[in-house]
Structure formats: C-alpha cells, structure tokens
Design a protein around this motif. Structure first.
Motif, PDB file in Angstrom:
ATOM      1  N   PRO A  30     -47.442 -19.690  23.692  1.00 56.87           N
ATOM      2  CA  PRO A  30     -47.226 -21.239  23.686  1.00 56.87           C
ATOM      3  C   PRO A  30     -45.625 -21.300  23.487  1.00 56.87           C
ATOM      4  O   PRO A  30     -44.938 -20.769  22.817  1.00 56.87           O
ATOM      5  CB  PRO A  30     -48.024 -21.517  22.620  1.00 56.87           C
ATOM      6  CG  PRO A  30     -47.839 -20.504  21.646  1.00 56.87           C
ATOM      7  CD  PRO A  30     -48.293 -19.090  22.578  1.00 56.87           C
ATOM      8  N   LEU A  31     -45.052 -22.483  24.113  1.00 51.91           N
ATOM      9  CA  LEU A  31     -43.489 -22.752  23.956  1.00 51.91           C
ATOM     10  C   LEU A  31     -43.734 -23.570  22.829  1.00 51.91           C
ATOM     11  O   LEU A  31     -44.255 -24.492  22.494  1.00 51.91           O
ATOM     12  CB  LEU A  31     -43.218 -23.423  25.118  1.00 51.91           C
ATOM     13  CG  LEU A  31     -43.094 -22.900  26.478  1.00 51.91           C
ATOM     14  CD1 LEU A  31     -42.718 -23.832  27.709  1.00 51.91           C
ATOM     15  CD2 LEU A  31     -41.897 -21.605  26.396  1.00 51.91           C
ATOM     16  N   ALA A  32     -42.739 -23.094  21.806  1.00 51.87           N
ATOM     17  CA  ALA A  32     -42.704 -23.778  20.327  1.00 51.87           C
ATOM     18  C   ALA A  32     -41.155 -23.528  20.243  1.00 51.87           C
ATOM     19  O   ALA A  32     -40.485 -22.756  20.335  1.00 51.87           O
ATOM     20  CB  ALA A  32     -43.625 -23.138  19.548  1.00 51.87           C
ATOM     21  N   GLY A  33     -40.780 -24.929  19.344  1.00 57.51           N
ATOM     22  CA  GLY A  33     -39.500 -24.562  19.120  1.00 57.51           C
ATOM     23  C   GLY A  33     -38.386 -25.336  20.274  1.00 57.51           C
ATOM     24  O   GLY A  33     -38.855 -25.721  21.145  1.00 57.51           O
ATOM     25  N   LEU A  34     -37.025 -25.022  19.985  1.00 58.11           N
ATOM     26  CA  LEU A  34     -36.265 -25.795  20.770  1.00 58.11           C
ATOM     27  C   LEU A  34     -35.652 -24.718  21.932  1.00 58.11           C
ATOM     28  O   LEU A  34     -35.369 -25.487  23.058  1.00 58.11           O
ATOM     29  CB  LEU A  34     -34.987 -26.093  20.220  1.00 58.11           C
ATOM     30  CG  LEU A  34     -35.002 -27.060  18.758  1.00 58.11           C
ATOM     31  CD1 LEU A  34     -33.873 -27.243  18.085  1.00 58.11           C
ATOM     32  CD2 LEU A  34     -35.552 -28.378  19.398  1.00 58.11           C
ATOM     33  N   SER A  35     -35.707 -23.457  21.621  1.00 54.39           N
ATOM     34  CA  SER A  35     -35.454 -22.403  22.856  1.00 54.39           C
ATOM     35  C   SER A  35     -36.471 -21.318  22.758  1.00 54.39           C
ATOM     36  O   SER A  35     -36.754 -20.990  21.820  1.00 54.39           O
ATOM     37  CB  SER A  35     -33.989 -22.151  22.609  1.00 54.39           C
ATOM     38  OG  SER A  35     -33.698 -21.132  23.570  1.00 54.39           O
ATOM     39  N   VAL A  36     -36.609 -20.738  23.994  1.00 55.61           N
ATOM     40  CA  VAL A  36     -37.185 -19.483  24.017  1.00 55.61           C
ATOM     41  C   VAL A  36     -36.698 -18.598  25.128  1.00 55.61           C
ATOM     42  O   VAL A  36     -36.278 -19.001  26.177  1.00 55.61           O
ATOM     43  CB  VAL A  36     -38.897 -19.751  24.641  1.00 55.61           C
ATOM     44  CG1 VAL A  36     -39.562 -18.335  24.921  1.00 55.61           C
ATOM     45  CG2 VAL A  36     -39.601 -20.607  23.787  1.00 55.61           C
ATOM     46  N   ALA A  37     -36.407 -17.251  24.547  1.00 50.71           N
ATOM     47  CA  ALA A  37     -35.509 -16.518  25.382  1.00 50.71           C
ATOM     48  C   ALA A  37     -36.566 -15.169  25.948  1.00 50.71           C
ATOM     49  O   ALA A  37     -37.588 -14.881  24.996  1.00 50.71           O
ATOM     50  CB  ALA A  37     -34.400 -15.741  24.765  1.00 50.71           C
ATOM     51  N   GLY A  38     -36.307 -14.589  27.042  1.00 51.91           N
ATOM     52  CA  GLY A  38     -37.332 -13.634  27.438  1.00 51.91           C
ATOM     53  C   GLY A  38     -36.720 -13.076  28.808  1.00 51.91           C
ATOM     54  O   GLY A  38     -35.657 -13.516  29.409  1.00 51.91           O
ATOM     55  N   ASN A  39     -37.379 -12.268  29.419  1.00 51.94           N
ATOM     56  CA  ASN A  39     -37.083 -11.660  30.458  1.00 51.94           C
ATOM     57  C   ASN A  39     -38.335 -10.971  31.341  1.00 51.94           C
ATOM     58  O   ASN A  39     -39.260 -10.945  30.538  1.00 51.94           O
ATOM     59  CB  ASN A  39     -35.702 -10.688  30.363  1.00 51.94           C
ATOM     60  CG  ASN A  39     -36.219  -9.337  29.959  1.00 51.94           C
ATOM     61  OD1 ASN A  39     -37.027  -8.437  29.876  1.00 51.94           O
ATOM     62  ND2 ASN A  39     -35.492  -9.124  28.661  1.00 51.94           N
ATOM     63  N   GLY A  65     -46.614 -33.393  22.897  1.00 47.38           N
ATOM     64  CA  GLY A  65     -47.373 -34.076  21.427  1.00 47.38           C
ATOM     65  C   GLY A  65     -47.362 -35.607  22.105  1.00 47.38           C
ATOM     66  O   GLY A  65     -47.156 -36.069  23.143  1.00 47.38           O
ATOM     67  N   ALA A  66     -47.761 -36.384  20.866  1.00 50.55           N
ATOM     68  CA  ALA A  66     -47.869 -37.798  20.940  1.00 50.55           C
ATOM     69  C   ALA A  66     -46.866 -38.524  21.215  1.00 50.55           C
ATOM     70  O   ALA A  66     -46.439 -39.663  21.643  1.00 50.55           O
ATOM     71  CB  ALA A  66     -48.516 -38.388  19.769  1.00 50.55           C
ATOM     72  N   LEU A  67     -45.360 -38.062  20.752  1.00 52.00           N
ATOM     73  CA  LEU A  67     -44.134 -38.899  21.039  1.00 52.00           C
ATOM     74  C   LEU A  67     -43.450 -38.447  22.566  1.00 52.00           C
ATOM     75  O   LEU A  67     -43.820 -37.397  22.830  1.00 52.00           O
ATOM     76  CB  LEU A  67     -43.240 -38.136  20.016  1.00 52.00           C
ATOM     77  CG  LEU A  67     -43.591 -38.414  18.475  1.00 52.00           C
ATOM     78  CD1 LEU A  67     -42.662 -37.702  17.626  1.00 52.00           C
ATOM     79  CD2 LEU A  67     -43.681 -39.885  18.469  1.00 52.00           C
ATOM     80  N   THR A  70     -38.453 -35.490  26.601  1.00 49.95           N
ATOM     81  CA  THR A  70     -38.195 -34.715  27.994  1.00 49.95           C
ATOM     82  C   THR A  70     -38.177 -33.151  27.733  1.00 49.95           C
ATOM     83  O   THR A  70     -37.992 -32.686  26.671  1.00 49.95           O
ATOM     84  CB  THR A  70     -36.646 -35.040  28.403  1.00 49.95           C
ATOM     85  OG1 THR A  70     -36.584 -36.448  28.395  1.00 49.95           O
ATOM     86  CG2 THR A  70     -36.233 -34.448  29.688  1.00 49.95           C
ATOM     87  N   LEU A  71     -38.926 -32.483  28.816  1.00 52.33           N
ATOM     88  CA  LEU A  71     -39.073 -31.127  28.817  1.00 52.33           C
ATOM     89  C   LEU A  71     -38.141 -30.681  29.878  1.00 52.33           C
ATOM     90  O   LEU A  71     -38.203 -31.027  30.947  1.00 52.33           O
ATOM     91  CB  LEU A  71     -40.370 -30.819  29.073  1.00 52.33           C
ATOM     92  CG  LEU A  71     -40.739 -29.362  28.993  1.00 52.33           C
ATOM     93  CD1 LEU A  71     -40.466 -28.488  27.950  1.00 52.33           C
ATOM     94  CD2 LEU A  71     -42.229 -29.071  29.768  1.00 52.33           C
TER      95      LEU A  71
END
Length: 75
Positions: A30-39, A65-67, A70-71
C-alpha cells in the motif's frame, strides 16, 4: 598460472539480495505517507503486467480517501 610458474586457487562468492516484498502483484504494497522509495534491482517478472510483459516489476496499491487531492506518480 602466475608469473614464475606458481599457481594460486581462489573462490569467488557473489550474493544478490532477495526480490522486494512487493515483487508479485498479489503482494502489492500500500502507498502510504508522502513519499515511497524503492527500485527494481532484484525484482522479477511475475507475468501479470500488460504494459511491459518482459520487464521486472514491483507493485503498489492506492486507495483514495474522502478528501479531494492530487496523486503524482514518478517512475
């Protein structure tokens, strides 16, 4: 054979890490938070991608979410 006629034996060991936990579509993170790093360094191809059937892939899920908002995604 080394110069001077001597012989040396040695062993080389290479270890490559395991694939990421979200390597399979069934294990999408799941994408959560402001930033996700990976490779995709040790990722494999699980055969479920239609956009790049031969490429290595990692998988994520996102639930809006309900609000309103922008993604932004950068790959």
């Amino acid at each position: 054979q080394m110069p001077g006629g001597t012989t040396t034996q040695y062993a080389v060991s290479v270890a490559v890490g395991a694939p990421p936990t979200n390597d399979l579509c069934a294990n999408a993170a799941p994408l959560a938070g402001l930033s996700v790093a990976g490779n995709t360094l040790t990722a494999t191809n699980d055969g479920t991608s239609t956009c790049d059937a031969a490429g290595d892939d990692v998988w994520y899920t996102f639930t809006a979410g309900a609000l309103a908002g922008t993604l932004n995604l950068n790959t």
